[in-house]
Motif scaffolding. Structure first.
Motif, PDB file in Angstrom:
ATOM      1  N   GLU A  39      -3.130  -4.785  -7.424  1.00  0.00           N
ATOM      2  CA  GLU A  39      -2.144  -3.786  -7.353  1.00  0.00           C
ATOM      3  C   GLU A  39      -1.281  -3.789  -6.114  1.00  0.00           C
ATOM      4  O   GLU A  39      -0.212  -3.340  -6.124  1.00  0.00           O
ATOM      5  CB  GLU A  39      -2.990  -2.297  -7.221  1.00  0.00           C
ATOM      6  CG  GLU A  39      -3.682  -2.052  -8.668  1.00  0.00           C
ATOM      7  CD  GLU A  39      -2.634  -1.692  -9.626  1.00  0.00           C
ATOM      8  OE1 GLU A  39      -1.637  -0.748  -9.473  1.00  0.00           O
ATOM      9  OE2 GLU A  39      -2.726  -1.978 -10.818  1.00  0.00           O
ATOM     10  N   VAL A  40      -1.616  -4.719  -4.948  1.00  0.00           N
ATOM     11  CA  VAL A  40      -0.934  -4.924  -4.035  1.00  0.00           C
ATOM     12  C   VAL A  40       0.348  -5.636  -4.347  1.00  0.00           C
ATOM     13  O   VAL A  40       1.346  -5.762  -3.690  1.00  0.00           O
ATOM     14  CB  VAL A  40      -1.620  -5.630  -3.149  1.00  0.00           C
ATOM     15  CG1 VAL A  40      -0.854  -5.625  -1.473  1.00  0.00           C
ATOM     16  CG2 VAL A  40      -3.052  -4.468  -2.764  1.00  0.00           C
ATOM     17  N   LYS A  41       0.718  -6.329  -5.445  1.00  0.00           N
ATOM     18  CA  LYS A  41       1.614  -6.947  -5.947  1.00  0.00           C
ATOM     19  C   LYS A  41       3.006  -5.935  -5.814  1.00  0.00           C
ATOM     20  O   LYS A  41       3.992  -6.390  -5.658  1.00  0.00           O
ATOM     21  CB  LYS A  41       1.685  -7.735  -7.157  1.00  0.00           C
ATOM     22  CG  LYS A  41       0.916  -8.770  -7.306  1.00  0.00           C
ATOM     23  CD  LYS A  41       0.992  -9.424  -8.616  1.00  0.00           C
ATOM     24  CE  LYS A  41       0.497 -10.905  -8.647  1.00  0.00           C
ATOM     25  NZ  LYS A  41       0.579 -11.672  -9.847  1.00  0.00           N
ATOM     26  N   ARG A  46       2.015   0.112   0.691  1.00  0.00           N
ATOM     27  CA  ARG A  46       1.981  -0.535   1.960  1.00  0.00           C
ATOM     28  C   ARG A  46       0.472  -0.407   2.608  1.00  0.00           C
ATOM     29  O   ARG A  46       0.198  -1.141   3.615  1.00  0.00           O
ATOM     30  CB  ARG A  46       2.983   0.356   2.958  1.00  0.00           C
ATOM     31  CG  ARG A  46       4.328   0.306   2.558  1.00  0.00           C
ATOM     32  CD  ARG A  46       4.868  -0.919   2.192  1.00  0.00           C
ATOM     33  NE  ARG A  46       5.018  -1.772   3.389  1.00  0.00           N
ATOM     34  CZ  ARG A  46       5.211  -3.001   3.417  1.00  0.00           C
ATOM     35  NH1 ARG A  46       5.117  -3.724   1.973  1.00  0.00           N
ATOM     36  NH2 ARG A  46       5.206  -3.947   4.228  1.00  0.00           N
ATOM     37  N   GLN A  47      -0.329   0.502   1.778  1.00  0.00           N
ATOM     38  CA  GLN A  47      -1.701   0.568   2.325  1.00  0.00           C
ATOM     39  C   GLN A  47      -2.484   0.668   1.175  1.00  0.00           C
ATOM     40  O   GLN A  47      -2.303   1.039   0.093  1.00  0.00           O
ATOM     41  CB  GLN A  47      -1.962   1.889   3.199  1.00  0.00           C
ATOM     42  CG  GLN A  47      -2.196   1.628   4.715  1.00  0.00           C
ATOM     43  CD  GLN A  47      -2.627   2.937   5.309  1.00  0.00           C
ATOM     44  OE1 GLN A  47      -2.521   3.902   4.666  1.00  0.00           O
ATOM     45  NE2 GLN A  47      -3.075   2.690   6.584  1.00  0.00           N
ATOM     46  N   TRP A  48      -3.774   0.011   1.406  1.00  0.00           N
ATOM     47  CA  TRP A  48      -4.767   0.113   0.377  1.00  0.00           C
ATOM     48  C   TRP A  48      -6.154  -0.081   0.640  1.00  0.00           C
ATOM     49  O   TRP A  48      -6.520  -0.304   1.900  1.00  0.00           O
ATOM     50  CB  TRP A  48      -4.594  -1.121  -0.933  1.00  0.00           C
ATOM     51  CG  TRP A  48      -4.434  -2.337  -0.245  1.00  0.00           C
ATOM     52  CD1 TRP A  48      -3.431  -3.047   0.357  1.00  0.00           C
ATOM     53  CD2 TRP A  48      -5.548  -3.300  -0.339  1.00  0.00           C
ATOM     54  NE1 TRP A  48      -4.117  -4.476   0.672  1.00  0.00           N
ATOM     55  CE2 TRP A  48      -5.092  -4.572   0.189  1.00  0.00           C
ATOM     56  CE3 TRP A  48      -6.828  -3.356  -0.833  1.00  0.00           C
ATOM     57  CZ2 TRP A  48      -6.095  -5.747   0.272  1.00  0.00           C
ATOM     58  CZ3 TRP A  48      -7.493  -4.458  -1.202  1.00  0.00           C
ATOM     59  CH2 TRP A  48      -7.075  -5.592  -0.225  1.00  0.00           C
ATOM     60  N   THR A  49      -6.938   0.424  -0.113  1.00  0.00           N
ATOM     61  CA  THR A  49      -8.472   0.554   0.215  1.00  0.00           C
ATOM     62  C   THR A  49      -9.159  -0.298  -0.617  1.00  0.00           C
ATOM     63  O   THR A  49      -9.193  -0.526  -2.066  1.00  0.00           O
ATOM     64  CB  THR A  49      -9.212   1.883   0.118  1.00  0.00           C
ATOM     65  OG1 THR A  49      -8.401   2.744   0.957  1.00  0.00           O
ATOM     66  CG2 THR A  49     -10.325   1.924   0.622  1.00  0.00           C
ATOM     67  N   THR A  55     -12.827  -1.212   2.996  1.00  0.00           N
ATOM     68  CA  THR A  55     -11.869  -1.238   4.343  1.00  0.00           C
ATOM     69  C   THR A  55     -10.417  -0.978   3.922  1.00  0.00           C
ATOM     70  O   THR A  55      -9.969  -1.111   2.801  1.00  0.00           O
ATOM     71  CB  THR A  55     -12.023  -2.724   4.684  1.00  0.00           C
ATOM     72  OG1 THR A  55     -13.364  -3.071   4.884  1.00  0.00           O
ATOM     73  CG2 THR A  55     -11.209  -2.928   5.963  1.00  0.00           C
ATOM     74  N   VAL A  56      -9.940  -0.040   4.819  1.00  0.00           N
ATOM     75  CA  VAL A  56      -8.782   0.337   4.697  1.00  0.00           C
ATOM     76  C   VAL A  56      -7.600  -0.491   5.098  1.00  0.00           C
ATOM     77  O   VAL A  56      -7.845  -1.147   6.433  1.00  0.00           O
ATOM     78  CB  VAL A  56      -8.487   1.814   5.307  1.00  0.00           C
ATOM     79  CG1 VAL A  56      -6.920   2.010   5.043  1.00  0.00           C
ATOM     80  CG2 VAL A  56      -9.220   2.758   4.670  1.00  0.00           C
ATOM     81  N   HIS A  57      -6.748  -1.168   4.279  1.00  0.00           N
ATOM     82  CA  HIS A  57      -5.725  -2.330   4.902  1.00  0.00           C
ATOM     83  C   HIS A  57      -4.199  -2.055   4.985  1.00  0.00           C
ATOM     84  O   HIS A  57      -3.849  -1.088   4.238  1.00  0.00           O
ATOM     85  CB  HIS A  57      -5.795  -3.358   4.017  1.00  0.00           C
ATOM     86  CG  HIS A  57      -7.208  -4.199   3.711  1.00  0.00           C
ATOM     87  ND1 HIS A  57      -7.641  -4.874   4.808  1.00  0.00           N
ATOM     88  CD2 HIS A  57      -7.853  -4.096   2.882  1.00  0.00           C
ATOM     89  CE1 HIS A  57      -8.832  -5.241   4.545  1.00  0.00           C
ATOM     90  NE2 HIS A  57      -9.096  -4.826   3.221  1.00  0.00           N
ATOM     91  N   ASP A  58      -3.666  -2.153   5.973  1.00  0.00           N
ATOM     92  CA  ASP A  58      -2.139  -2.027   6.067  1.00  0.00           C
ATOM     93  C   ASP A  58      -1.868  -3.369   5.399  1.00  0.00           C
ATOM     94  O   ASP A  58      -2.351  -4.383   5.705  1.00  0.00           O
ATOM     95  CB  ASP A  58      -1.609  -2.020   7.500  1.00  0.00           C
ATOM     96  CG  ASP A  58      -0.236  -2.340   7.690  1.00  0.00           C
ATOM     97  OD1 ASP A  58       0.395  -3.474   7.613  1.00  0.00           O
ATOM     98  OD2 ASP A  58       0.666  -1.076   7.376  1.00  0.00           O
ATOM     99  N   ARG A  59      -1.065  -3.457   4.442  1.00  0.00           N
ATOM    100  CA  ARG A  59      -0.494  -4.615   3.769  1.00  0.00           C
ATOM    101  C   ARG A  59       0.068  -5.809   4.675  1.00  0.00           C
ATOM    102  O   ARG A  59      -0.417  -6.958   4.510  1.00  0.00           O
ATOM    103  CB  ARG A  59       0.685  -4.275   2.597  1.00  0.00           C
ATOM    104  CG  ARG A  59       1.258  -5.445   2.201  1.00  0.00           C
ATOM    105  CD  ARG A  59       2.580  -4.866   1.380  1.00  0.00           C
ATOM    106  NE  ARG A  59       3.076  -6.012   0.675  1.00  0.00           N
ATOM    107  CZ  ARG A  59       2.804  -6.221  -0.527  1.00  0.00           C
ATOM    108  NH1 ARG A  59       2.248  -5.514  -1.288  1.00  0.00           N
ATOM    109  NH2 ARG A  59       3.431  -7.337  -1.225  1.00  0.00           N
ATOM    110  N   ASP A  60       0.653  -5.687   5.610  1.00  0.00           N
ATOM    111  CA  ASP A  60       1.331  -6.679   6.421  1.00  0.00           C
ATOM    112  C   ASP A  60       0.112  -7.172   7.471  1.00  0.00           C
ATOM    113  O   ASP A  60       0.125  -8.507   7.774  1.00  0.00           O
ATOM    114  CB  ASP A  60       2.585  -6.072   7.017  1.00  0.00           C
ATOM    115  CG  ASP A  60       3.598  -6.025   6.234  1.00  0.00           C
ATOM    116  OD1 ASP A  60       3.733  -6.656   4.889  1.00  0.00           O
ATOM    117  OD2 ASP A  60       4.417  -5.174   6.635  1.00  0.00           O
ATOM    118  N   GLU A  61      -0.320  -6.274   7.904  1.00  0.00           N
ATOM    119  CA  GLU A  61      -1.523  -6.841   8.958  1.00  0.00           C
ATOM    120  C   GLU A  61      -2.747  -7.559   8.215  1.00  0.00           C
ATOM    121  O   GLU A  61      -3.297  -8.472   8.699  1.00  0.00           O
ATOM    122  CB  GLU A  61      -2.165  -5.471   9.635  1.00  0.00           C
ATOM    123  CG  GLU A  61      -1.226  -4.919  10.517  1.00  0.00           C
ATOM    124  CD  GLU A  61      -1.783  -3.668  11.184  1.00  0.00           C
ATOM    125  OE1 GLU A  61      -3.114  -3.309  11.180  1.00  0.00           O
ATOM    126  OE2 GLU A  61      -1.054  -2.714  11.751  1.00  0.00           O
TER     127      GLU A  61
END
Length: 73
Positions: A39-41, A46-49, A55-61
């Motif tokens: 789904e991050v495609k 910008r953020q996903w779990t 874990t909650v992620h910022d896409r770029d980090e």
């Protein structure tokens, strides 16, 4: 040519250039457990779990952590 210039400048300032394949899913992989989230495609996401470890992620980090860890291997 551009990569050569970047490499020269990076060396001058004591930095490292990381070259990653175009198809490496750096933003789609959880850097904690390795779960793949297609789904991050969607660039608007910008953020996903992570569905596995929550874990909650910022896409770029997240992508930068995946790239950094892949260079160590």
């Amino acid at each position: 040519m551009f990569r050569s210039f970047l490499t020269y400048i990076a060396n001058w300032y004591g930095r490292t250039i990381s070259v990653v394949a175009k198809n490496y899913p750096s933003s789609q992989l959880c850097h904690v457990c390795g779960t793949h989230n297609p789904e991050v495609k969607k660039l608007g996401l910008r953020q996903w779990t992570c569905s596995n470890c929550c874990t909650v992620h910022d896409r770029d980090e997240n992508a930068s952590q995946n790239i950094t860890s892949s260079m160590k291997d």
